[in-house]
Write an enzyme that holds these catalytic residues in place. Sequence first.
Site, short mmCIF file in Angstrom:
data_model
loop_
_atom_site.label_atom_id
_atom_site.label_comp_id
_atom_site.label_asym_id
_atom_site.label_seq_id
_atom_site.Cartn_x
_atom_site.Cartn_y
_atom_site.Cartn_z
N SER A 1 0.85 -1.18 0.00
CA SER A 1 0.00 0.00 0.00
C SER A 1 0.89 1.23 0.00
CB SER A 1 -0.88 0.00 1.26
OG SER A 1 -1.52 1.25 1.43
N TYR B 1 -0.42 -0.90 10.50
CA TYR B 1 -0.72 -1.21 9.10
C TYR B 1 0.38 -0.65 8.20
CZ TYR B 1 -3.30 -1.60 4.71
OH TYR B 1 -3.68 -1.92 3.42
#
Length: 253
Positions: free
Chosen positions: A137, A147
């Site tokens: 990402s 994350y």
Amino acid sequence: MPTALITGASAGLGVEFAHQLARRRADLVLVARSADALESVAADLRREHGVAVEILVADLSLTPDVERVAERVRDASDPIDLLINNAGFGLPLQFADNDIDDEVRHLRVHVEASMRLMHAALGSMRGRGGRIINVASVAGFISRSTYSACKSWLIGFSRWANAEYAPDRVTVTAVCPGFTHTTFHERMGLAQGDEGVPNFMWLDASDVVREGLRDAARGRAVSIPSLRYKAIVAIASVLPSALTSRVARRGRV
């Protein structure tokens, strides 16, 4: 025909990877936690594209389940030519307020499972060739909770492995999308409007997968779909982490 194994294949980018690869006549091994969802996706793929589809029901937060998938990756009698580590989920950004067991499960799915499957794939692919795609990402380029840290690990490891194993004819690519229209945000209980992100920042899953597969075929270590996110990553690299962290509290990628 080549065979691709895709984790997190019951929804989102995993399903899009499966359909685009099936259109290219690749056989598929689909991995996810839900047998019903996998059977539904597999039936659609067989009907629409006429390819062979195998399903593996596995929870990648559990080491024995990861090992079952790794055994399939290592199977020399029916080799995997493309591994796509796509499985993942998000958590609230407030690490200190999250349940630590949820955080550990999050780490296992994003990092440990991907690492174990990459290790199995490299053992099978070295010499004969193959590709590994790690779905990361743009969050991996920004300081933002666990994350971001997990995706940063995937990006860094993919860069190293792509250079290290190129002589063995294996490429490793981290695909780094921004905000993308999938069920990822819905599973966290968030609608698109809840993210506070303007419409022009959202990408289509089909475009993300198409660019990711193209960059993997070209042997690139990192794929950032769309010019707008390439620009964001370039800008973020020269800004103080404290600033990017404050900005990144909005939305989830």
